[in-house]
Every structure is written in C-alpha cells, then in structure tokens.
Design a protein around this motif. Structure first.
Motif, short mmCIF file in Angstrom:
data_model
loop_
_atom_site.label_atom_id
_atom_site.label_comp_id
_atom_site.label_asym_id
_atom_site.label_seq_id
_atom_site.Cartn_x
_atom_site.Cartn_y
_atom_site.Cartn_z
N GLY A 56 0.80 -1.22 0.00
CA GLY A 56 0.00 0.00 0.00
C GLY A 56 0.83 1.27 0.00
O GLY A 56 0.27 2.37 0.04
N ASP A 57 2.16 1.12 -0.04
CA ASP A 57 3.02 2.30 -0.10
C ASP A 57 2.75 3.06 -1.39
O ASP A 57 2.50 2.47 -2.44
CB ASP A 57 4.49 1.91 -0.04
N THR A 58 2.83 4.38 -1.32
CA THR A 58 2.54 5.22 -2.47
C THR A 58 3.73 6.09 -2.84
O THR A 58 4.59 6.38 -2.01
CB THR A 58 1.32 6.12 -2.18
N TYR A 59 3.74 6.49 -4.09
CA TYR A 59 4.80 7.36 -4.61
C TYR A 59 4.16 8.29 -5.62
O TYR A 59 3.39 7.86 -6.48
CB TYR A 59 5.90 6.51 -5.27
N TYR A 60 4.49 9.59 -5.50
CA TYR A 60 3.89 10.60 -6.37
C TYR A 60 4.96 11.36 -7.13
O TYR A 60 6.06 11.59 -6.62
CB TYR A 60 3.09 11.60 -5.53
N ALA A 61 4.59 11.79 -8.33
CA ALA A 61 5.43 12.76 -9.01
C ALA A 61 5.45 14.04 -8.16
O ALA A 61 4.44 14.38 -7.53
CB ALA A 61 4.88 13.05 -10.40
N ASP A 62 6.56 14.72 -8.13
CA ASP A 62 6.67 15.91 -7.29
C ASP A 62 5.57 16.92 -7.60
O ASP A 62 5.01 17.55 -6.69
CB ASP A 62 8.04 16.56 -7.48
N SER A 63 5.25 17.07 -8.87
CA SER A 63 4.26 18.07 -9.27
C SER A 63 2.84 17.66 -8.89
O SER A 63 1.92 18.47 -8.97
CB SER A 63 4.34 18.31 -10.77
N MET A 64 2.66 16.40 -8.49
CA MET A 64 1.33 15.90 -8.15
C MET A 64 1.08 15.84 -6.65
O MET A 64 -0.03 15.52 -6.22
CB MET A 64 1.13 14.50 -8.75
N LYS A 65 2.10 16.09 -5.86
CA LYS A 65 1.93 15.99 -4.42
C LYS A 65 1.01 17.09 -3.92
O LYS A 65 1.13 18.23 -4.31
CB LYS A 65 3.29 16.09 -3.74
N GLY A 66 0.09 16.69 -3.05
CA GLY A 66 -0.80 17.65 -2.43
C GLY A 66 -2.23 17.55 -2.90
O GLY A 66 -3.15 17.47 -2.09
N ARG A 67 -2.47 17.54 -4.22
CA ARG A 67 -3.84 17.51 -4.72
C ARG A 67 -4.28 16.14 -5.19
O ARG A 67 -5.47 15.93 -5.42
CB ARG A 67 -3.98 18.50 -5.89
N PHE A 68 -3.34 15.23 -5.35
CA PHE A 68 -3.63 13.89 -5.86
C PHE A 68 -3.41 12.86 -4.77
O PHE A 68 -2.40 12.92 -4.05
CB PHE A 68 -2.73 13.56 -7.06
N THR A 69 -4.34 11.92 -4.66
CA THR A 69 -4.20 10.83 -3.70
C THR A 69 -4.56 9.52 -4.38
O THR A 69 -5.65 9.39 -4.94
CB THR A 69 -5.11 11.03 -2.48
N ILE A 70 -3.64 8.57 -4.33
CA ILE A 70 -3.90 7.24 -4.87
C ILE A 70 -4.12 6.28 -3.73
O ILE A 70 -3.42 6.33 -2.70
CB ILE A 70 -2.72 6.77 -5.78
N TYR A 71 -5.11 5.41 -3.85
CA TYR A 71 -5.35 4.40 -2.84
C TYR A 71 -6.05 3.22 -3.48
O TYR A 71 -6.49 3.32 -4.63
CB TYR A 71 -6.16 4.96 -1.66
N ARG A 72 -6.13 2.14 -2.74
CA ARG A 72 -6.67 0.91 -3.35
C ARG A 72 -7.64 0.23 -2.41
O ARG A 72 -7.63 0.44 -1.20
CB ARG A 72 -5.54 -0.06 -3.66
N GLU A 73 -8.48 -0.58 -3.01
CA GLU A 73 -9.31 -1.53 -2.28
C GLU A 73 -8.88 -2.90 -2.76
O GLU A 73 -9.23 -3.31 -3.86
CB GLU A 73 -10.79 -1.30 -2.57
N SER A 74 -8.08 -3.58 -1.96
CA SER A 74 -7.51 -4.85 -2.39
C SER A 74 -8.57 -5.94 -2.54
O SER A 74 -8.38 -6.90 -3.27
CB SER A 74 -6.42 -5.30 -1.43
N THR A 75 -9.69 -5.80 -1.85
CA THR A 75 -10.70 -6.85 -1.91
C THR A 75 -11.35 -6.96 -3.27
O THR A 75 -11.80 -8.04 -3.67
CB THR A 75 -11.77 -6.61 -0.84
N ASN A 76 -11.45 -5.86 -3.98
CA ASN A 76 -12.07 -5.92 -5.31
C ASN A 76 -11.14 -5.44 -6.41
O ASN A 76 -11.58 -5.12 -7.50
CB ASN A 76 -13.38 -5.12 -5.33
N TYR A 77 -9.84 -5.42 -6.12
CA TYR A 77 -8.82 -5.11 -7.12
C TYR A 77 -9.08 -3.77 -7.81
O TYR A 77 -9.01 -3.67 -9.03
CB TYR A 77 -8.71 -6.22 -8.15
N THR A 78 -9.40 -2.78 -7.02
CA THR A 78 -9.69 -1.46 -7.57
C THR A 78 -8.73 -0.42 -7.00
O THR A 78 -8.44 -0.45 -5.80
CB THR A 78 -11.14 -1.05 -7.26
N VAL A 79 -8.26 0.44 -7.87
CA VAL A 79 -7.38 1.53 -7.47
C VAL A 79 -8.07 2.85 -7.81
O VAL A 79 -8.73 2.95 -8.85
CB VAL A 79 -6.02 1.44 -8.19
N TYR A 80 -7.91 3.81 -6.94
CA TYR A 80 -8.56 5.10 -7.11
C TYR A 80 -7.52 6.22 -7.19
O TYR A 80 -6.42 6.11 -6.66
CB TYR A 80 -9.49 5.39 -5.94
#
Length: 121
Positions: A56-80
């Motif tokens: 669940g570790d995340t990594y962002y492009a520098d220009s995307m930090k702050g307004r963008f958030t990536i996360y997942r629901e592993s139970t249904n294989y979905t990423v947001y």
C-alpha cells in the motif's frame, strides 16, 4: 491477461474534485504496482502516482503531491485517484496501468483505455 477499466472522468469546473476508478479483472499477480498516468493533447504521457499492491506504499510525481491521492481496495482489485482543486491544466486522458513499480510508463505491462478529464476555467 489483466483487463483494466477506468471510470470517473468528465467535464468539471476549476476547483472541483474528482475520483477516478480503475477496476482490474483480477489481481495482477505478476505486477507489483498500480499506477496512474495522464496525457494531454500533444504531450507525452506523464506519471502521476503509483501504489504498491502488497504494502500500500505510495509514490507521487513531485508536481502531483498535495492535490492527488492514490489508494486501493484490495478486496475488489480497484485503485482510485482522488484529485482535488482541479485546474484547467489537469485536463488530460488519465490512464491506469499495472506493472512497475516505476514512474516510467515503459515499466507497465497492462493499460486501461483511459478516461477523459476536462476542467473548464
């Protein structure tokens, strides 16, 4: 073969928020991460963020930090991808990818068809 299907794009106004979804047909067992990229007209594909499928570790492009958030629901294989305070320059086709983990699009094996995000000023 893993199929990735994005959804959640649309036409929004500057300052709005969106949540993009990427549903995988099955757990991408041979890949380590899920990522979001975007591509504006006439531009190269740009890395946004990736998430390690296991930790669940995340990594962002520098220009995307702050307004963008990536996360997942592993139970249904979905990423947001949650995008806040949208700007006209965020207008692009947003793609989901499985592979990595890297910020280089060449490191991803599977790609979705993309979802269009258009931000009006």
């Amino acid at each position: 073969q893993v199929e990735l299907v994005e959804s959640g794009g649309g036409l929004v106004q500057a300052g709005d928020s969106l949540r993009l979804s990427c549903a995988a047909s099955r757990r991408p067992l041979t890949t380590l991460a899920m990522a979001w990229f975007r591509q504006a007209p006439g531009e190269e594909r740009e890395f946004v963020a990736f998430i390690d499928w296991n930790s669940g570790d995340t990594y962002y492009a520098d220009s995307m930090k702050g307004r963008f958030t990536i996360y997942r629901e592993s139970t249904n294989y979905t990423v947001y991808l949650q995008v806040n305070s949208l700007k006209p320059e965020d207008t692009a086709v947003y793609y989901c990818a499985a592979g990595g983990p890297t910020d280089d699009p060449r490191g991803y094996i599977y790609w979705g068809q993309g979802t269009q995000v258009t931000v009006s000023s």
